[in-house]
Structure formats: C-alpha cells, structure tokens
Design an enzyme around this catalytic site. Structure first.
Site, PDB file in Angstrom:
ATOM      1  CB  SER A 148       3.225   5.014  -0.333  1.00 37.57           C
ATOM      2  OG  SER A 148       2.152   5.140   0.571  1.00 37.57           O
TER       3      SER A 148
ATOM      4  CG  ASP B 125      -3.451   1.646  -3.204  1.00 37.13           C
ATOM      5  OD1 ASP B 125      -3.629   1.468  -1.982  1.00 37.13           O
ATOM      6  OD2 ASP B 125      -2.498   2.305  -3.665  1.00 37.13           O
TER       7      ASP B 125
ATOM      8  CG  HIS C 246      -0.247   0.980  -1.062  1.00 38.83           C
ATOM      9  ND1 HIS C 246      -0.511   2.155  -1.749  1.00 38.83           N
ATOM     10  CD2 HIS C 246       0.701   1.277  -0.154  1.00 38.83           C
ATOM     11  CE1 HIS C 246       0.240   3.115  -1.257  1.00 38.83           C
ATOM     12  NE2 HIS C 246       0.985   2.612  -0.281  1.00 38.83           N
TER      13      HIS C 246
END
Length: 111
Positions: A13, A78, A104
């Site tokens: 991320s 995601d 994600h």
C-alpha cells in the site's frame, strides 16, 4: 543499506509507494552515495504517489538500465488503491505485474 545488510525492499500500500520512490530516486541519481540502492523491489497494492509522480515518470526515459528488477502484485478487486495506478507504477519502473482476483491485500496465492 550502507552496511549491505539488506538486498531488496518490500512494501504494501503506502509502503509500496514509498518503495517505488526509493527505487526511482536511486535510479535517477547513480552518483549519490547517500541514497539507498535496493537490488530488487516487491510492491503489493501500490497506487500512484501523486507528489512524486514526476520523479517516477522520469525513470522510464532517463534511467533505463539502472532500475533494479521489480515485481508488482495487484488485486483486480482493490477498492483502496486503484489497480490501474499500481500498473502505472510498474510501467515506470519497468517491472513485472502479477494479478490476483482479491482486493487490497498481500495475496497468498496468485491466479
């Protein structure tokens, strides 16, 4: 980095965005000894780091051959970081993209 105890960098991320920036800065400044120089990068669920976009964009044209190998793992579902932004990061770094059907996350298996 300076003592050679690390070979690569991995990020998820926002950490993947930071890892991409580290790789890009190193590739664009080959003579600067104060910049970390990972020999590979694993980036999970990255997005486009907007303030650093111009730096990443320069890598593809100005630093070809100085960018370490990178693997970009992106989830098609995601909803946190748009996967097309992660693909854009991969294109700038010349990396390989591996897709999974999840969101994600750090995928345990790749389809």
């Amino acid at each position: 980095w300076k003592d050679g105890s690390f070979d690569g960098i991995m990020g998820f991320s926002q950490g993947a965005m930071l890892a991409a920036i580290i790789v890009a800065r190193a590739a664009l400044a080959p003579d600067n000894q104060d910049i970390a120089r990972p020999r590979f990068a694993l980036l999970y669920g990255s997005a486009w780091p907007k303030p650093w976009g111009p730096v990443l964009s320069r890598v593809h044209t100005e630093a070809a051959g100085r960018v370490p190998p990178s693997l970009h793992i992106l989830g098609r579902a995601d909803r946190t970081n748009p996967p097309e932004q992660g693909a854009q990061v991969a294109a700038c770094l010349g990396g390989t993209v591996q897709w999974h059907e999840g969101g994600h996350c750090v995928a345990a298996a790749v389809n």
